[in-house]
Motif scaffolding. Sequence first.
Motif, mmCIF file in Angstrom:
data_model
loop_
_atom_site.group_PDB
_atom_site.id
_atom_site.type_symbol
_atom_site.label_atom_id
_atom_site.label_comp_id
_atom_site.label_asym_id
_atom_site.label_seq_id
_atom_site.Cartn_x
_atom_site.Cartn_y
_atom_site.Cartn_z
ATOM 1 N N GLY A 29 54.621 112.170 59.011
ATOM 2 C CA GLY A 29 54.205 112.560 57.835
ATOM 3 C C GLY A 29 52.454 112.452 58.323
ATOM 4 O O GLY A 29 51.433 113.025 57.292
ATOM 5 N N ARG A 30 51.936 112.414 58.873
ATOM 6 C CA ARG A 30 50.243 111.791 59.409
ATOM 7 C C ARG A 30 49.177 113.121 58.914
ATOM 8 O O ARG A 30 50.179 113.974 59.626
ATOM 9 C CB ARG A 30 50.080 110.500 60.028
ATOM 10 N N LEU A 31 48.250 113.130 58.526
ATOM 11 C CA LEU A 31 47.227 114.477 58.750
ATOM 12 C C LEU A 31 47.182 114.465 60.436
ATOM 13 O O LEU A 31 47.052 113.588 60.814
ATOM 14 C CB LEU A 31 45.978 114.169 58.507
ATOM 15 N N ALA A 76 44.908 109.553 44.702
ATOM 16 C CA ALA A 76 46.777 109.209 44.555
ATOM 17 C C ALA A 76 47.020 109.878 46.655
ATOM 18 O O ALA A 76 47.351 109.343 46.224
ATOM 19 C CB ALA A 76 47.613 111.156 44.276
ATOM 20 N N ILE A 77 46.547 110.600 47.106
ATOM 21 C CA ILE A 77 46.236 110.691 48.644
ATOM 22 C C ILE A 77 46.307 109.026 49.144
ATOM 23 O O ILE A 77 46.551 108.709 49.783
ATOM 24 C CB ILE A 77 45.685 111.637 49.534
ATOM 25 N N GLN A 78 44.752 108.735 48.882
ATOM 26 C CA GLN A 78 44.695 107.166 49.650
ATOM 27 C C GLN A 78 45.549 105.956 48.985
ATOM 28 O O GLN A 78 45.773 105.513 50.168
ATOM 29 C CB GLN A 78 43.597 107.147 48.319
ATOM 30 N N GLU A 103 39.861 111.559 58.084
ATOM 31 C CA GLU A 103 41.033 112.072 57.201
ATOM 32 C C GLU A 103 40.155 112.673 56.174
ATOM 33 O O GLU A 103 40.080 113.532 56.500
ATOM 34 C CB GLU A 103 42.385 112.083 57.326
ATOM 35 N N LEU A 104 40.228 111.645 55.486
ATOM 36 C CA LEU A 104 39.737 111.114 53.881
ATOM 37 C C LEU A 104 38.032 111.798 53.498
ATOM 38 O O LEU A 104 37.963 112.789 52.948
ATOM 39 C CB LEU A 104 39.536 109.811 52.873
ATOM 40 N N ILE A 105 37.012 111.181 55.036
ATOM 41 C CA ILE A 105 35.837 112.109 55.147
ATOM 42 C C ILE A 105 36.545 113.441 55.028
ATOM 43 O O ILE A 105 35.353 114.803 54.814
ATOM 44 C CB ILE A 105 35.197 111.349 56.120
ATOM 45 N N ILE A 106 36.620 114.086 55.899
ATOM 46 C CA ILE A 106 36.798 115.876 56.434
ATOM 47 C C ILE A 106 37.543 116.365 55.112
ATOM 48 O O ILE A 106 36.805 117.390 54.769
ATOM 49 C CB ILE A 106 38.168 115.974 57.823
ATOM 50 N N LEU A 107 38.267 115.812 54.381
ATOM 51 C CA LEU A 107 38.404 116.552 53.298
ATOM 52 C C LEU A 107 38.036 116.613 52.284
ATOM 53 O O LEU A 107 37.760 117.280 51.741
ATOM 54 C CB LEU A 107 40.279 115.625 53.137
ATOM 55 N N ASN A 108 37.425 114.876 52.363
ATOM 56 C CA ASN A 108 36.351 115.583 51.117
ATOM 57 C C ASN A 108 35.234 116.300 51.464
ATOM 58 O O ASN A 108 34.498 116.883 50.664
ATOM 59 C CB ASN A 108 35.372 113.900 51.031
#
Length: 573
Positions: free
Chosen positions: A571-573, A476-478, A301-306
């Motif tokens: 509430g997860r992505l 913050a999200i992490q 999820e963080l990789i896609i957002l990044n």
Amino acid sequence: MAPEDGAAPLRILLLEDSDLDAELLAASLEDARVPCAIDRVMTRDGFAAETARGCHDIILADYVLPAFDGMSALAAARRNCPNVPFVFVSGTLGEDVAVEALKHGATDYVTKQRLDRLPRVVLRALAEARAHVLARNAEQALRDVNESLERRVAERTRELAEANAALQHQIAERERVEGALRQAQRLEAVGQLTSGVAHDFNNLLTVIAGNIEFLERAVPDERSKRRLDMMRGAAERGARLTAQLLAFSRRQKLEPKPVQLNRTVASMRDLLQSSMGGSIRIEMTLQPDLWPALVDATQIELIILNLAINARDAMAVGGCLTIETANVSLAAEPTRPEQPLPGDYAMVAVSDTGTGIPPEVLARVFEPFFTTKEVGKGSGLGLAQVYGFAKQSGGGVRIDTEVGEGTSVRVYLPRVTADAVPETRPAEIDCALRRGPGDRRVVLVVDDDGDVRDITTTRLREAGYAIREAGSGLAAIQSLEVDPCIDLAVLDFAMPGMNGVEVAGAIRSRWPQIRILFVTGYADHTALDKVDGGTEDRVVQKPFRGDDLERKVAALLEARPPLKLVAGGAGRL
């Protein structure tokens, strides 16, 4: 040039002033059963005389010598015996110096702390030198043939032209393979260095954090305790940085589980839209029968957002962001170190219509701390983290780009081989169990300016709140991924990467129970007015006036009962 059974031993010219290091070097080659005859010199004149003789197969040289340095030795060797491989063996050779030495003609380098690599490096250097000799001989033969073309009949001319084309193709292919090998070796060397630095840094942070905890028990006054809280926050930020470094060097802790990437991508639409703003269109092309991927759900999820934020920064107003998933079966061997090996993968791609990546930048995009953004706009760890995550997960990355047209970053993740593996859902987090009845309300302060964040956190601690900190929207999200049990998020509006409005959108879509308060230095609140709840009572102007910050924080927290429960899966992505 490499020794074979019954062949004469390698003739090695060693430039080394330390008797002990010379013995260790010889022992390393002997242990690897590399027969050799070593001629050792220690002075400039002795080295010049030996290189002029031209009777050695390879040169091994220290970098730092009394009244003599390795770069001078390299220059002399290139003049006297340019075809002899030259390898630095030094205990003080840093990354920048090593790269400079390679640019000036050194074949390779080995640190004295890793002499176990020496036999492999020596044999590889000799093999490469032999390949270069063969290539030069082939080129000379080709030139001789070309000089006689006029005397050949038309048929012979055609045959030689075909042979010439085949030979040129072989030379180009060899150069491509050699370039890929050098790139892989450089990334591997940087990864080893990064891993070691991150490991040592984590050890230091462990000592710092542990002693802060011990001091808190002994320090009686509140002022000193607040300072210790700030120190703890700095240690936690350092830990997050080392986590990114460990991701690049493939040493981070992952929890791979079967993940439906289509579900993950689809559920991120609202978050991505809030991160892109209204000026960029988002399109999704999801393969219906996509294979489940064996991957860490939080990290992907963080990789896609990044990748989406990188794409946004590369596009002008009116651009288009496309996220695609597909089943991919690769048969070709990788041509670059970041690309995946042959096999079956679930692929997720993030594409943009932005400026594209020039070739000289593309060659370095995965190196940690390399960035083309201006100071304060990027850390240079984004694509390095993508590279490390994909490789550690058992996949790879491919970048297709055209300057002025756009870029597509494809992340290949290993498919789940089982026929039907249920996807694991994240466990629920009961915040009530984590807090006692007298615990203080928890406030998350997000600001990229450390000095401003220090002022904000100090005032809120003095007002009686428990504080958590983050230096960016992604951080913050992490932090909330790990522990979403906070009551209020205080967000700076102007931050690189994700600004405050975008972070607020992400928080509201995933953790709607968290209240939001914006802090801004801008007098114009137009952007904030578009956010639900971005009214005057939820905005604090910088610099702070009187008790404006404390009063608005108290008003937001008093307007609702203390946080009771956060469902980790809802509430997860």
